[in-house]
Scaffold this motif. Structure first.
Motif, PDB file in Angstrom:
ATOM      1  N   LEU A  26       0.833  -1.185   0.000  1.00  0.00           N
ATOM      2  CA  LEU A  26       0.000   0.000   0.000  1.00  0.00           C
ATOM      3  C   LEU A  26       0.872   1.240   0.000  1.00  0.00           C
ATOM      4  O   LEU A  26       1.968   1.244   0.580  1.00  0.00           O
ATOM      5  N   ALA A  27       0.387   2.270  -0.617  1.00  0.00           N
ATOM      6  CA  ALA A  27       1.049   3.567  -0.606  1.00  0.00           C
ATOM      7  C   ALA A  27       0.192   4.505   0.231  1.00  0.00           C
ATOM      8  O   ALA A  27      -0.949   4.793  -0.118  1.00  0.00           O
ATOM      9  N   LEU A  28       0.740   4.917   1.355  1.00  0.00           N
ATOM     10  CA  LEU A  28       0.080   5.892   2.220  1.00  0.00           C
ATOM     11  C   LEU A  28       0.730   7.236   1.955  1.00  0.00           C
ATOM     12  O   LEU A  28       1.937   7.387   2.134  1.00  0.00           O
ATOM     13  N   GLU A  29      -0.053   8.176   1.493  1.00  0.00           N
ATOM     14  CA  GLU A  29       0.479   9.509   1.231  1.00  0.00           C
ATOM     15  C   GLU A  29      -0.051  10.465   2.286  1.00  0.00           C
ATOM     16  O   GLU A  29      -1.258  10.522   2.535  1.00  0.00           O
ATOM     17  N   ILE A  30       0.877  11.169   2.928  1.00  0.00           N
ATOM     18  CA  ILE A  30       0.544  12.099   4.002  1.00  0.00           C
ATOM     19  C   ILE A  30       1.009  13.489   3.596  1.00  0.00           C
ATOM     20  O   ILE A  30       2.183  13.683   3.277  1.00  0.00           O
ATOM     21  N   ASP A  31       0.088  14.438   3.623  1.00  0.00           N
ATOM     22  CA  ASP A  31       0.445  15.834   3.371  1.00  0.00           C
ATOM     23  C   ASP A  31       0.566  16.560   4.702  1.00  0.00           C
ATOM     24  O   ASP A  31      -0.321  16.482   5.557  1.00  0.00           O
ATOM     25  N   ILE A  32       1.676  17.251   4.852  1.00  0.00           N
ATOM     26  CA  ILE A  32       1.870  18.117   6.014  1.00  0.00           C
ATOM     27  C   ILE A  32       1.706  19.541   5.501  1.00  0.00           C
ATOM     28  O   ILE A  32       2.463  19.988   4.641  1.00  0.00           O
ATOM     29  N   PRO A  33       0.679  20.229   5.997  1.00  0.00           N
ATOM     30  CA  PRO A  33       0.389  21.561   5.454  1.00  0.00           C
ATOM     31  C   PRO A  33       1.370  22.633   5.922  1.00  0.00           C
ATOM     32  O   PRO A  33       1.982  22.513   6.989  1.00  0.00           O
ATOM     33  N   GLN A  34       1.499  23.658   5.108  1.00  0.00           N
ATOM     34  CA  GLN A  34       2.261  24.846   5.490  1.00  0.00           C
ATOM     35  C   GLN A  34       1.327  25.687   6.354  1.00  0.00           C
ATOM     36  O   GLN A  34       0.253  26.070   5.915  1.00  0.00           O
ATOM     37  N   LEU A  35       1.710  25.928   7.579  1.00  0.00           N
ATOM     38  CA  LEU A  35       0.874  26.705   8.488  1.00  0.00           C
ATOM     39  C   LEU A  35       1.434  28.105   8.628  1.00  0.00           C
ATOM     40  O   LEU A  35       2.650  28.292   8.719  1.00  0.00           O
ATOM     41  N   ASN A  36       0.560  29.060   8.661  1.00  0.00           N
ATOM     42  CA  ASN A  36       0.965  30.450   8.806  1.00  0.00           C
ATOM     43  C   ASN A  36       0.960  30.789  10.302  1.00  0.00           C
ATOM     44  O   ASN A  36      -0.016  31.316  10.829  1.00  0.00           O
ATOM     45  N   VAL A  37       2.055  30.431  10.964  1.00  0.00           N
ATOM     46  CA  VAL A  37       2.183  30.661  12.403  1.00  0.00           C
ATOM     47  C   VAL A  37       3.513  31.335  12.685  1.00  0.00           C
ATOM     48  O   VAL A  37       4.445  31.256  11.885  1.00  0.00           O
ATOM     49  N   ALA A  38       3.598  32.009  13.842  1.00  0.00           N
ATOM     50  CA  ALA A  38       4.829  32.740  14.184  1.00  0.00           C
ATOM     51  C   ALA A  38       5.992  31.797  14.437  1.00  0.00           C
ATOM     52  O   ALA A  38       7.124  32.061  14.029  1.00  0.00           O
ATOM     53  N   GLU A  39       5.742  30.681  15.125  1.00  0.00           N
ATOM     54  CA  GLU A  39       6.812  29.739  15.461  1.00  0.00           C
ATOM     55  C   GLU A  39       6.418  28.363  14.943  1.00  0.00           C
ATOM     56  O   GLU A  39       5.537  27.710  15.498  1.00  0.00           O
ATOM     57  N   TYR A  40       7.069  27.937  13.857  1.00  0.00           N
ATOM     58  CA  TYR A  40       6.716  26.653  13.252  1.00  0.00           C
ATOM     59  C   TYR A  40       7.741  25.586  13.609  1.00  0.00           C
ATOM     60  O   TYR A  40       8.948  25.805  13.516  1.00  0.00           O
ATOM     61  N   HIS A  41       7.247  24.446  14.048  1.00  0.00           N
ATOM     62  CA  HIS A  41       8.070  23.266  14.289  1.00  0.00           C
ATOM     63  C   HIS A  41       7.464  22.123  13.494  1.00  0.00           C
ATOM     64  O   HIS A  41       6.239  21.964  13.463  1.00  0.00           O
ATOM     65  N   SER A  42       8.307  21.329  12.865  1.00  0.00           N
ATOM     66  CA  SER A  42       7.808  20.166  12.125  1.00  0.00           C
ATOM     67  C   SER A  42       7.127  19.202  13.093  1.00  0.00           C
ATOM     68  O   SER A  42       7.611  18.983  14.204  1.00  0.00           O
ATOM     69  N   PRO A  43       6.008  18.620  12.674  1.00  0.00           N
ATOM     70  CA  PRO A  43       5.281  17.736  13.580  1.00  0.00           C
ATOM     71  C   PRO A  43       5.955  16.378  13.742  1.00  0.00           C
ATOM     72  O   PRO A  43       6.649  15.907  12.857  1.00  0.00           O
ATOM     73  N   TYR A  44       5.726  15.791  14.885  1.00  0.00           N
ATOM     74  CA  TYR A  44       6.030  14.383  15.091  1.00  0.00           C
ATOM     75  C   TYR A  44       4.826  13.644  14.524  1.00  0.00           C
ATOM     76  O   TYR A  44       3.679  14.062  14.708  1.00  0.00           O
ATOM     77  N   VAL A  45       5.069  12.549  13.828  1.00  0.00           N
ATOM     78  CA  VAL A  45       3.982  11.792  13.195  1.00  0.00           C
ATOM     79  C   VAL A  45       4.186  10.310  13.483  1.00  0.00           C
ATOM     80  O   VAL A  45       5.308   9.804  13.401  1.00  0.00           O
ATOM     81  N   ALA A  46       3.082   9.631  13.820  1.00  0.00           N
ATOM     82  CA  ALA A  46       3.120   8.185  14.032  1.00  0.00           C
ATOM     83  C   ALA A  46       2.034   7.541  13.172  1.00  0.00           C
ATOM     84  O   ALA A  46       0.943   8.100  13.013  1.00  0.00           O
TER      85      ALA A  46
END
Length: 176
Positions: A26-46
């Motif tokens: 299977l191919a699971l495709e996950i999009d991580i959106p660009q958020l317009n926030v003052a302090e951006y940190h990449s999310p942890y994902v499980a």
């Protein structure tokens, strides 16, 4: 016994297509959106597969694997559902499961249902769960219902996140 060459070629071709059809990736495709926030940190994902009894089979964990003294592992518990469903019992980093966080973009995870840990799953209803948590941000959990053995006629499946996750799709993996 003589077997015509043409029959051998046809037999070999059918065998090849049969093994390809039985190999379920299977191919699971996950999009991580660009958020317009003052302090951006990449999310942890499980990502994990969970049966009705809530027993989980881990598929992927993205976190800050390069922090000094494995400090990145400290924040994994922010993915609350994943943490409670088996994350806390993992000995991380786990080869083939863990990798670094990712910034905004679209990412694909290959899920090979013929791998030992997935091949031995009992037939039945499952949930493919994707959870994201971000420092100075929110949390989000998306569930995709699945039945094993996999009925490929139900694919592709599409879901959309509302904050930390964008579009999610699950489809058969192609060999290109």
């Amino acid at each position: 016994m003589f077997i015509p060459k043409k029959l051998l070629i046809i037999s070999a071709t059918l065998s090849m297509f049969s093994s390809y059809a039985n190999s379920q990736k299977l191919a699971l495709e996950i999009d991580i959106p660009q958020l317009n926030v003052a302090e951006y940190h990449s999310p942890y994902v499980a990502v994990w597969l969970e049966n009705k009894a809530r027993k989980s089979t881990q598929i992927a964990v993205w976190y800050d694997v390069k922090m000094a003294d494995n400090e990145g592992q400290e924040w994994l518990k922010d993915m609350r559902q994943w943490w409670r469903r088996g994350g806390r019992s993992l000995n991380l980093p786990y080869d083939g499961l863990t990798s670094a966080t990712r910034g905004p973009g679209s990412y694909q995870i290959s899920i090979d249902l013929d791998k030992d840990e997935l091949k031995g799953l009992e037939p039945g209803d499952y949930k493919l769960r994707i959870e994201a948590a971000r420092e100075v941000g929110g949390r989000e959990l998306i569930e995709i219902p699945l039945t094993l053995p996999l009925d490929t006629s139900t694919l592709p499946i599409y879901k959309s996140g509302k904050s930390e996750l964008g579009n999610i799709s699950l489809n058969l993996q192609t060999n290109d």
